[in-house]
Design a protein around this motif. Structure first.
Motif, short mmCIF file in Angstrom:
data_model
loop_
_atom_site.label_atom_id
_atom_site.label_comp_id
_atom_site.label_asym_id
_atom_site.label_seq_id
_atom_site.Cartn_x
_atom_site.Cartn_y
_atom_site.Cartn_z
N GLY A 59 0.78 -1.23 0.00
CA GLY A 59 0.00 0.00 0.00
C GLY A 59 0.81 1.28 0.00
N LYS A 60 2.15 1.17 0.00
CA LYS A 60 2.99 2.37 0.02
C LYS A 60 3.73 2.50 -1.31
N PRO A 61 3.68 3.69 -1.93
CA PRO A 61 4.37 3.87 -3.21
C PRO A 61 5.88 3.80 -3.04
N ILE A 62 6.56 3.24 -4.04
CA ILE A 62 8.02 3.16 -3.98
C ILE A 62 8.61 4.41 -4.61
N LYS A 63 9.82 4.73 -4.24
CA LYS A 63 10.54 5.87 -4.80
C LYS A 63 11.57 5.33 -5.78
N ARG A 64 11.32 5.53 -7.05
CA ARG A 64 12.16 4.91 -8.07
C ARG A 64 13.38 5.74 -8.43
N SER A 65 13.43 6.98 -8.01
CA SER A 65 14.57 7.83 -8.36
C SER A 65 15.52 8.02 -7.19
N GLU A 66 15.44 7.15 -6.20
CA GLU A 66 16.24 7.27 -5.00
C GLU A 66 17.73 7.11 -5.33
N LYS A 67 18.54 7.96 -4.72
CA LYS A 67 19.98 7.88 -4.91
C LYS A 67 20.50 6.60 -4.26
N LEU A 68 21.47 5.98 -4.91
CA LEU A 68 22.02 4.73 -4.39
C LEU A 68 23.09 5.01 -3.34
N HIS A 69 23.04 4.23 -2.26
CA HIS A 69 23.97 4.39 -1.15
C HIS A 69 24.62 3.04 -0.85
N TYR A 70 25.89 3.10 -0.40
CA TYR A 70 26.66 1.89 -0.14
C TYR A 70 27.47 2.08 1.14
N TYR A 71 27.37 1.11 2.05
CA TYR A 71 28.05 1.23 3.34
C TYR A 71 28.71 -0.09 3.73
N LEU A 72 29.74 0.03 4.55
CA LEU A 72 30.39 -1.12 5.16
C LEU A 72 30.24 -1.00 6.67
N LEU A 73 29.68 -2.03 7.29
CA LEU A 73 29.47 -2.06 8.74
C LEU A 73 30.36 -3.13 9.35
N ASN A 74 30.96 -2.82 10.49
CA ASN A 74 31.67 -3.83 11.27
C ASN A 74 30.66 -4.38 12.27
N LYS A 75 29.96 -5.44 11.86
CA LYS A 75 28.85 -5.98 12.65
C LYS A 75 29.33 -6.58 13.97
N PRO A 76 28.67 -6.24 15.07
CA PRO A 76 29.03 -6.87 16.35
C PRO A 76 28.40 -8.25 16.49
N VAL A 77 28.92 -9.03 17.41
CA VAL A 77 28.28 -10.27 17.82
C VAL A 77 26.97 -9.93 18.55
N GLY A 78 25.96 -10.80 18.42
CA GLY A 78 24.71 -10.58 19.12
C GLY A 78 23.76 -9.63 18.41
N VAL A 79 23.94 -9.50 17.10
CA VAL A 79 23.10 -8.62 16.29
C VAL A 79 22.57 -9.41 15.10
N ILE A 80 21.29 -9.24 14.80
CA ILE A 80 20.65 -9.96 13.70
C ILE A 80 20.90 -9.25 12.38
N THR A 81 21.28 -10.02 11.36
CA THR A 81 21.47 -9.44 10.02
C THR A 81 20.13 -9.43 9.31
N SER A 82 19.34 -8.42 9.62
CA SER A 82 18.00 -8.28 9.06
C SER A 82 17.56 -6.84 9.27
N ALA A 83 16.53 -6.44 8.53
CA ALA A 83 15.96 -5.10 8.73
C ALA A 83 15.03 -5.07 9.93
N HIS A 84 14.53 -6.24 10.33
CA HIS A 84 13.59 -6.31 11.46
C HIS A 84 13.64 -7.70 12.08
N ASP A 85 13.52 -7.75 13.40
CA ASP A 85 13.50 -9.04 14.09
C ASP A 85 12.23 -9.15 14.92
N PRO A 86 11.37 -10.15 14.65
CA PRO A 86 10.12 -10.32 15.38
C PRO A 86 10.32 -10.48 16.88
N GLN A 87 11.50 -10.98 17.28
CA GLN A 87 11.77 -11.19 18.69
C GLN A 87 12.31 -9.96 19.39
#
Length: 255
Positions: A59-87
């Motif tokens: 139900g939400k329109p997408i933005k097709r002209s969005e500028k592209l972004h690129y990042y490098l993260l030093n992920k810690p232990v104890g963190v989920i690799t996801s945009a959202h965690d149900p828990q």
């Protein structure tokens, strides 16, 4: 919606380029009926759209002209690799404060694995970086108890039989020195190795070492493709990729 095969782009590619999700996840969104084009719910992966079409996800329109972004993260232990965690556990997105757009992790690092993780809203690049046919290398630092035998090293290098088939040959090297970051630690009898693979199976490195009799005590990804988080990027910190790094990543996967 475009009917001419010569015009328009496949809907899943457009969703990926807009940073909505990876192409694979975009296909799942379509199958689940969560995508509408010009108000019409679609379920065909081959559907093509043009720049004039209005696309909505949930139900939400997408933005097709969005500028592209690129990042490098030093992920810690104890963190989920996801945009959202149900828990309700912390996710890698929680560490991306200040990023002006929605970005998504490229592939996964286990909950108990740290290190280099790319996040971007460039869905096409993400799709290719994760696809095994492009052979993007990932290097891990692996801590195990007691010295690894020569026979086990040879098995790891040739390929290990797991429940989902043989792994591809890996590059496996012992590290010299006696610190926690390299070599064998005399204090707690840990040996440290570096392993480079180009597959992306679930918990692959841990399963490989367990299969040869050396369960992993600690695991850190130190390199993804040409990117290394190094020890100058603190745990939990991120940085934007340089133009040169982006160009090299895209070139590696034919973009």
């Amino acid at each position: 919606m475009t009917q001419n095969k010569e015009g328009g782009e496949r809907i899943q590619k457009v969703l990926a380029q807009a940073g909505v999700a990876s192409r694979r996840h975009a296909e799942q969104l379509i199958i689940e009926g969560r995508v509408r084009v010009n108000g019409v719910r679609i379920s065909e992966l081959g559907c093509k759209v043009s720049i004039e079409d209005h696309i909505e996800v949930d139900g939400k329109p997408i933005k097709r002209s969005e500028k592209l972004h690129y990042y490098l993260l030093n992920k810690p232990v104890g963190v989920i690799t996801s945009a959202h965690d149900p828990q309700g556990r912390p996710t890698v997105i929680d560490y991306m404060k200040g990023v002006p757009v929605r970005v998504y992790p490229v592939g996964r690092l286990d909950y108990d694995t740290s290190g280099a993780l790319v996040l971007t809203n460039d869905g096409e690049l993400a799709h290719r970086l994760m696809h095994p046919s492009y052979g993007v290398e990932k290097t891990y630092r692996v801590w195990v108890r007691s010295p690894v035998s020569l026979n086990a090293l040879e098995l790891l290098r040739r390929g290990v039989l797991l429940e989902d088939g043989n792994t591809a040959p890996a590059i496996v090297e012992r590290l010299s020195g006696v610190s926690q970051t390299s070599g064998k630690s005399k204090e707690n009898n840990l040996e440290v190795l570096e392993v480079t693979i180009h597959e992306g199976r679930n918990r692959q490195v841990r399963r490989m070492f367990a299969a040869v009799g050396y369960p992993v005590v600690k695991l850190e990804r130190i390199r993804f493709g040409s990117l290394s988080q190094g020890y100058s990027l603190p745990t939990g910190a991120y940085r934007a990729l340089t133009k040169e790094e982006i160009k090299e990543l895209r070139s590696k996967v034919g973009l």
